[in-house]
Write an enzyme that holds these catalytic residues in place. Structure first.
Site, short mmCIF file in Angstrom:
data_model
loop_
_atom_site.label_atom_id
_atom_site.label_comp_id
_atom_site.label_asym_id
_atom_site.label_seq_id
_atom_site.Cartn_x
_atom_site.Cartn_y
_atom_site.Cartn_z
N GLY A 193 26.23 21.12 -47.21
CA GLY A 193 26.60 21.99 -46.11
C GLY A 193 27.92 21.57 -45.49
N HIS A 229 23.23 22.48 -48.60
CA HIS A 229 22.21 21.69 -47.93
C HIS A 229 22.76 20.31 -47.61
CE1 HIS A 229 18.80 18.67 -48.20
NE2 HIS A 229 18.45 19.41 -47.16
N SER A 230 22.58 19.85 -46.37
CA SER A 230 22.94 18.50 -45.94
C SER A 230 24.42 18.22 -46.25
CB SER A 230 22.01 17.50 -46.62
OG SER A 230 22.09 16.23 -46.02
N ARG A 231 24.72 17.20 -47.06
CA ARG A 231 26.12 16.91 -47.41
C ARG A 231 26.79 18.12 -48.06
NH1 ARG A 231 29.00 14.79 -51.91
NH2 ARG A 231 30.73 13.39 -51.35
#
Length: 292
Positions: free
Chosen positions: A108, A104-106
């Protein structure tokens, strides 16, 4: 959100003298998934999603400087390539020669770099609101380094926030850069606080607030993506990355191997009421591994 709650197993890993905490859901005999949370979050980011991933063994790490894991030594900034090294060291300790990544986010972004670094080890790549960072330019490198050094100096003398009770910290987390529901904020806060005399403080390393000293260039990021051999599913929120960054859709359209789904919701949709939709997409995407 599904009402079923599964208590995760608590795990500890030692990587080059640093202790990493993690949480695991599911049966260790099932196909493995290593889950990586976003910036300033922790492994509780997957408290709602992981139990909904059917017949998988999900291990979510508190990345270095986050949650209950150790801070990196010294005074340098945190770099995503260091996280990549940690990812594979922890996978090795788990005995996983091949596994899937969920970021998720960073987390990812780290997952993409990791899958491009050792493509033979990654089976599937599931991404939620995270793919590549904003492109940097070579001519901006000196200013980026100067900005990072100055910020690190400021952070080192900045007083840390103290909360008299956990409820006040939860309320502060609700109103963060990406607003959260009380339930999601509570999960992240409970794992991300440490008790001190007079109240609570975030366990997060303040140096995570310092801008990166060096950023990867578009050509370098592109090279990592082109090395990835596994299928990639990217789930975006309508009020998430495409809305925050005007050129985000243009960026992801460059890569035809991406299976992109856009859902209602915001940046942490995998922790909110959209979690069932996120789980449905990921279960279908990852199902081939189970041979069912």
């Amino acid at each position: 959100m599904d009402s079923a709650v599964e208590s995760p197993q608590q795990l500890i890993f030692d990587v080059d003298g640093l202790q990493f905490a993690a949480q695991a859901w599911g049966n260790p005999a099932h196909p493995p998934i290593l889950a990586l949370h976003g910036w300033l979050d922790n492994s509780a980011s997957f408290f709602a999603l992981a139990p909904l991933l059917n017949k998988f063994y999900v291990v979510a790490i508190d990345l270095a400087g986050h949650g209950q894991s150790n801070h990196r030594p010294g005074s340098f900034t945190y770099n995503i390539w260091e996280d990549v090294s940690d990812v594979f060291a922890i996978a090795d300790q788990l005995g996983w020669e091949q596994f899937s990544l969920l970021g998720h986010s960073r987390g990812g972004i780290i997952s993409v770099i990791a899958a491009g670094t050792f493509p033979e080890r990654i089976i599937k790549l599931g991404l939620v609101e995270g793919f590549l960072p904003e492109p940097s330019r070579a001519q901006d490198t000196p200013k980026q380094l100067a900005r990072s050094i100055k910020s690190a100096q400021t952070i080192s003398i900045k007083a840390l926030s103290t909360y008299l009770d956990m409820e006040k910290a939860i309320k502060a987390r609700e109103r963060g850069m990406f607003p959260l529901s009380y339930t999601a904020a509570k999960a992240l806060t409970e794992r991300g606080l440490k008790k001190i005399d007079g109240g609570y403080r975030w366990s997060t390393d303040q140096r995570l607030l310092v801008p990166s000293a060096i950023k990867l260039l578009p050509e370098q990021l592109d090279a990592f993506v082109k090395e990835i051999k596994c299928p990639i599913a990217l789930i975006l929120a309508e009020d998430g990355m495409p809305k925050l960054y005007p050129h985000y859709n243009e960026l992801i359209r460059q890569y035809m191997q991406l299976e992109v789904t856009i859902l209602p919701g915001a940046h942490h949709l995998h922790m909110e009421q959209e979690v069932n939709s996120v789980a449905e997409i990921l279960n279908a995407f990852l199902k081939i591994i189970t041979n069912e």
